[in-house]
Motif scaffolding. Structure first.
Motif, PDB file in Angstrom:
ATOM      1  N   LEU A 251     -22.208 -20.653  -7.390  1.00  0.00           N
ATOM      2  CA  LEU A 251     -22.806 -20.033  -8.583  1.00  0.00           C
ATOM      3  C   LEU A 251     -22.064 -18.764  -8.983  1.00  0.00           C
ATOM      4  CD1 LEU A 251     -26.602 -20.470  -7.748  1.00  0.00           C
ATOM      5  CD2 LEU A 251     -25.293 -21.697  -9.502  1.00  0.00           C
ATOM      6  N   ILE A 252     -21.277 -18.219  -8.074  1.00  0.00           N
ATOM      7  CA  ILE A 252     -20.528 -16.992  -8.380  1.00  0.00           C
ATOM      8  C   ILE A 252     -19.518 -17.239  -9.503  1.00  0.00           C
ATOM      9  CG2 ILE A 252     -18.840 -15.363  -7.420  1.00  0.00           C
ATOM     10  CD1 ILE A 252     -20.324 -15.613  -4.759  1.00  0.00           C
ATOM     11  N   LEU A 253     -19.000 -18.460  -9.614  1.00  0.00           N
ATOM     12  CA  LEU A 253     -17.970 -18.738 -10.629  1.00  0.00           C
ATOM     13  C   LEU A 253     -18.536 -18.679 -12.055  1.00  0.00           C
ATOM     14  CD1 LEU A 253     -15.965 -21.499  -8.736  1.00  0.00           C
ATOM     15  CD2 LEU A 253     -15.484 -19.053  -8.933  1.00  0.00           C
ATOM     16  N   PRO A 254     -19.632 -19.368 -12.377  1.00  0.00           N
ATOM     17  CA  PRO A 254     -20.191 -19.165 -13.728  1.00  0.00           C
ATOM     18  C   PRO A 254     -20.707 -17.744 -13.927  1.00  0.00           C
ATOM     19  CG  PRO A 254     -21.639 -20.597 -12.420  1.00  0.00           C
ATOM     20  CD  PRO A 254     -20.358 -20.455 -11.668  1.00  0.00           C
ATOM     21  N   LEU A 255     -21.176 -17.125 -12.839  1.00  0.00           N
ATOM     22  CA  LEU A 255     -21.615 -15.728 -12.944  1.00  0.00           C
ATOM     23  C   LEU A 255     -20.441 -14.830 -13.343  1.00  0.00           C
ATOM     24  CD1 LEU A 255     -23.754 -13.490 -12.460  1.00  0.00           C
ATOM     25  CD2 LEU A 255     -22.971 -13.435 -10.076  1.00  0.00           C
ATOM     26  N   ALA A 256     -19.228 -15.177 -12.885  1.00  0.00           N
ATOM     27  CA  ALA A 256     -18.046 -14.378 -13.235  1.00  0.00           C
ATOM     28  C   ALA A 256     -17.823 -14.377 -14.742  1.00  0.00           C
ATOM     29  CB  ALA A 256     -16.820 -14.923 -12.510  1.00  0.00           C
ATOM     30  N   PHE A 257     -18.134 -15.482 -15.399  1.00  0.00           N
ATOM     31  CA  PHE A 257     -17.952 -15.524 -16.860  1.00  0.00           C
ATOM     32  C   PHE A 257     -18.977 -14.619 -17.550  1.00  0.00           C
ATOM     33  CE2 PHE A 257     -18.341 -17.327 -21.135  1.00  0.00           C
ATOM     34  CZ  PHE A 257     -17.010 -17.350 -21.511  1.00  0.00           C
ATOM     35  N   LEU A 258     -20.232 -14.691 -17.100  1.00  0.00           N
ATOM     36  CA  LEU A 258     -21.267 -13.831 -17.699  1.00  0.00           C
ATOM     37  C   LEU A 258     -20.939 -12.351 -17.463  1.00  0.00           C
ATOM     38  CD1 LEU A 258     -23.999 -13.368 -19.062  1.00  0.00           C
ATOM     39  CD2 LEU A 258     -25.084 -13.654 -16.811  1.00  0.00           C
ATOM     40  N   GLY A 259     -20.572 -12.027 -16.226  1.00  0.00           N
ATOM     41  CA  GLY A 259     -20.203 -10.641 -15.935  1.00  0.00           C
ATOM     42  C   GLY A 259     -18.970 -10.225 -16.718  1.00  0.00           C
ATOM     43  N   GLY A 260     -18.036 -11.168 -16.897  1.00  0.00           N
ATOM     44  CA  GLY A 260     -16.836 -10.871 -17.675  1.00  0.00           C
ATOM     45  C   GLY A 260     -17.163 -10.573 -19.128  1.00  0.00           C
ATOM     46  N   LEU A 261     -18.113 -11.297 -19.696  1.00  0.00           N
ATOM     47  CA  LEU A 261     -18.530 -11.009 -21.072  1.00  0.00           C
ATOM     48  C   LEU A 261     -19.140  -9.614 -21.171  1.00  0.00           C
ATOM     49  CD1 LEU A 261     -20.201 -14.358 -22.269  1.00  0.00           C
ATOM     50  CD2 LEU A 261     -17.964 -13.434 -22.930  1.00  0.00           C
ATOM     51  N   ALA A 262     -19.952  -9.250 -20.170  1.00  0.00           N
ATOM     52  CA  ALA A 262     -20.606  -7.932 -20.196  1.00  0.00           C
ATOM     53  C   ALA A 262     -19.565  -6.813 -20.124  1.00  0.00           C
ATOM     54  CB  ALA A 262     -21.595  -7.829 -19.034  1.00  0.00           C
ATOM     55  N   PHE A 263     -18.673  -6.882 -19.142  1.00  0.00           N
ATOM     56  CA  PHE A 263     -17.701  -5.798 -18.981  1.00  0.00           C
ATOM     57  C   PHE A 263     -16.567  -5.893 -20.005  1.00  0.00           C
ATOM     58  CE2 PHE A 263     -19.757  -5.693 -14.813  1.00  0.00           C
ATOM     59  CZ  PHE A 263     -20.027  -4.334 -14.741  1.00  0.00           C
ATOM     60  N   GLY A 264     -16.272  -7.085 -20.487  1.00  0.00           N
ATOM     61  CA  GLY A 264     -15.295  -7.211 -21.550  1.00  0.00           C
ATOM     62  C   GLY A 264     -15.797  -6.608 -22.850  1.00  0.00           C
ATOM     63  N   SER A 265     -17.085  -6.807 -23.129  1.00  0.00           N
ATOM     64  CA  SER A 265     -17.670  -6.259 -24.356  1.00  0.00           C
ATOM     65  C   SER A 265     -17.687  -4.733 -24.328  1.00  0.00           C
ATOM     66  CB  SER A 265     -19.096  -6.792 -24.538  1.00  0.00           C
ATOM     67  OG  SER A 265     -19.091  -8.190 -24.711  1.00  0.00           O
ATOM     68  N   ILE A 266     -18.095  -4.160 -23.196  1.00  0.00           N
ATOM     69  CA  ILE A 266     -18.122  -2.694 -23.120  1.00  0.00           C
ATOM     70  C   ILE A 266     -16.693  -2.148 -23.131  1.00  0.00           C
ATOM     71  CG2 ILE A 266     -18.182  -2.598 -20.582  1.00  0.00           C
ATOM     72  CD1 ILE A 266     -20.099  -0.243 -22.916  1.00  0.00           C
ATOM     73  N   GLY A 267     -15.756  -2.883 -22.539  1.00  0.00           N
ATOM     74  CA  GLY A 267     -14.351  -2.461 -22.583  1.00  0.00           C
ATOM     75  C   GLY A 267     -13.821  -2.459 -24.008  1.00  0.00           C
ATOM     76  N   MET A 268     -14.149  -3.507 -24.768  1.00  0.00           N
ATOM     77  CA  MET A 268     -13.691  -3.577 -26.155  1.00  0.00           C
ATOM     78  C   MET A 268     -14.360  -2.507 -27.012  1.00  0.00           C
ATOM     79  SD  MET A 268     -11.609  -5.028 -28.185  1.00  0.00           S
ATOM     80  CE  MET A 268     -11.069  -6.552 -27.407  1.00  0.00           C
ATOM     81  N   LEU A 269     -15.606  -2.166 -26.674  1.00  0.00           N
ATOM     82  CA  LEU A 269     -16.281  -1.079 -27.385  1.00  0.00           C
ATOM     83  C   LEU A 269     -15.508   0.227 -27.205  1.00  0.00           C
ATOM     84  CD1 LEU A 269     -18.640   0.186 -28.932  1.00  0.00           C
ATOM     85  CD2 LEU A 269     -19.918   0.276 -26.776  1.00  0.00           C
ATOM     86  N   PHE A 270     -15.080   0.507 -25.990  1.00  0.00           N
ATOM     87  CA  PHE A 270     -14.267   1.717 -25.758  1.00  0.00           C
ATOM     88  C   PHE A 270     -12.945   1.632 -26.513  1.00  0.00           C
ATOM     89  CE2 PHE A 270     -16.771   2.132 -21.671  1.00  0.00           C
ATOM     90  CZ  PHE A 270     -17.447   3.280 -22.068  1.00  0.00           C
ATOM     91  N   THR A 271     -12.365   0.417 -26.588  1.00  0.00           N
ATOM     92  CA  THR A 271     -11.101   0.258 -27.324  1.00  0.00           C
ATOM     93  C   THR A 271     -11.280   0.602 -28.804  1.00  0.00           C
ATOM     94  OG1 THR A 271     -10.328  -1.415 -25.774  1.00  0.00           O
ATOM     95  CG2 THR A 271      -9.313  -1.414 -27.951  1.00  0.00           C
ATOM     96  N   GLY A 272     -12.459   0.329 -29.323  1.00  0.00           N
ATOM     97  CA  GLY A 272     -12.724   0.664 -30.722  1.00  0.00           C
ATOM     98  C   GLY A 272     -12.980   2.134 -30.950  1.00  0.00           C
ATOM     99  N   ILE A 273     -13.172   2.886 -29.867  1.00  0.00           N
ATOM    100  CA  ILE A 273     -13.541   4.312 -29.999  1.00  0.00           C
ATOM    101  C   ILE A 273     -12.400   5.248 -29.627  1.00  0.00           C
ATOM    102  CG2 ILE A 273     -15.080   6.104 -29.093  1.00  0.00           C
ATOM    103  CD1 ILE A 273     -17.191   3.924 -28.710  1.00  0.00           C
ATOM    104  N   VAL A 274     -11.675   4.939 -28.537  1.00  0.00           N
ATOM    105  CA  VAL A 274     -10.707   5.906 -27.997  1.00  0.00           C
ATOM    106  C   VAL A 274      -9.567   6.164 -28.998  1.00  0.00           C
ATOM    107  CG1 VAL A 274     -11.168   5.313 -25.596  1.00  0.00           C
ATOM    108  CG2 VAL A 274      -9.380   4.097 -26.837  1.00  0.00           C
ATOM    109  N   PRO A 275      -9.162   7.426 -29.131  1.00  0.00           N
ATOM    110  CA  PRO A 275      -8.066   7.741 -30.067  1.00  0.00           C
ATOM    111  C   PRO A 275      -6.691   7.361 -29.543  1.00  0.00           C
ATOM    112  CG  PRO A 275      -8.848   9.742 -29.002  1.00  0.00           C
ATOM    113  CD  PRO A 275      -9.770   8.639 -28.561  1.00  0.00           C
TER     114      PRO A 275
END
Length: 259
Positions: free
Chosen positions: A146-170
């Protein structure tokens, strides 16, 4: 802001996959050897000083306690850094996003493809590391899978917050701030290296806010071959975190790229 997203975001995903396959050896080596280094240093090294760690009524060896958390950290790192540094390079230095938006792809599809690719990299790296950890007998099957599909869900969570920072940082140097203020505290205080119960009460409450805390809890239970109903709360937290951060990331990138 209206969201214009179709399956065409997979074109972005496929573009990143093609690039990834060209440098696959470099991408495979860190998730292959990193767990070995951690297990040798922390697991076998510290295990000689720590007899047993209590987790949910079970007495675990230290290496069995930290191995699942290393999988959770791998999920976090791969998605977060893919959608911060790597996405910033594609956006700012390589002008890849500009080229993509000159095609029928919408800006939302470009960002969605980037985030889904970040989650995919989490799954690939976790799969490699999962195989290594399994060889040490630190994962119980079949629930460990179950860790493998969980990796996709966790990846979406941390990928989204990472992209949010990409939209903010100068600038690319400014990523030091979210890494220092967001990633490092989670890495240290999410039950990764020691039980949350050892922290002060206020720190335990703060740790619940961290998405990594829920990811560590899930990987630890799955690695031990245990599944129970209250784990749904951890899954729901990661899903809600993703659903909040994803539109915020798209909006931040819209302001950055369109305005």
């Amino acid at each position: 802001m209206p969201f214009n997203i179709s399956r065409r975001f997979m074109r972005v995903w496929n573009r990143n996959l093609i690039v990834y396959r060209k440098i696959w050896l470099i991408n495979f080596l860190p998730p292959l050897f990193e767990p070995v280094f951690y297990l040798l240093a922390f697991g076998f090294g510290l295990s000689s000083f720590i007899e047993k760690i209590s987790f949910e009524g079970y007495a675990l060896s230290y290496i069995r306690f930290i191995a699942p958390s290393l999988l959770a950290v791998t999920i976090m790192y791969n998605a977060f850094f893919e959608n911060t540094y790597a996405s910033f390079v594609r956006m700012y230095y390589q002008k890849t996003f500009d080229a993509m938006m000159a095609t029928p792809l919408s800006m939302e599809e470009v960002i969605t493809g980037e985030i889904v690719w970040g989650a995919t990299k989490s799954v690939i790296a976790t799969g490699i590391m999962f195989g290594v950890v399994s060889l040490f007998g630190l994962v119980q099957f079949p629930y460990g899978l179950l860790i493998l599909p969980l990796a996709f869900l966790g990846g979406l969570a941390f990928g989204s917050i990472g992209m949010l920072f990409t939209g903010i940082v100068p600038s690319i140097d400014t990523y030091n701030l979210p890494i220092f203020l967001f990633i490092t505290p989670m890495f240290l205080f999410s039950g990764t290296f020691f039980p949350l119960e050892n922290l002060p009460y206020w720190a335990q409450k703060m740790a619940i806010i961290f998405p990594l805390t829920h990811l560590v809890r899930l990987t630890r239970y799955f690695s031990l071959g245990m599944v129970k109903m209250d784990l749904l709360w951890d899954v729901a937290y990661l899903a809600i975190f993703s659903m909040i951060c994803f539109p915020l990331a798209v909006a931040a990138m819209y302001r950055r790229l369109i305005h």
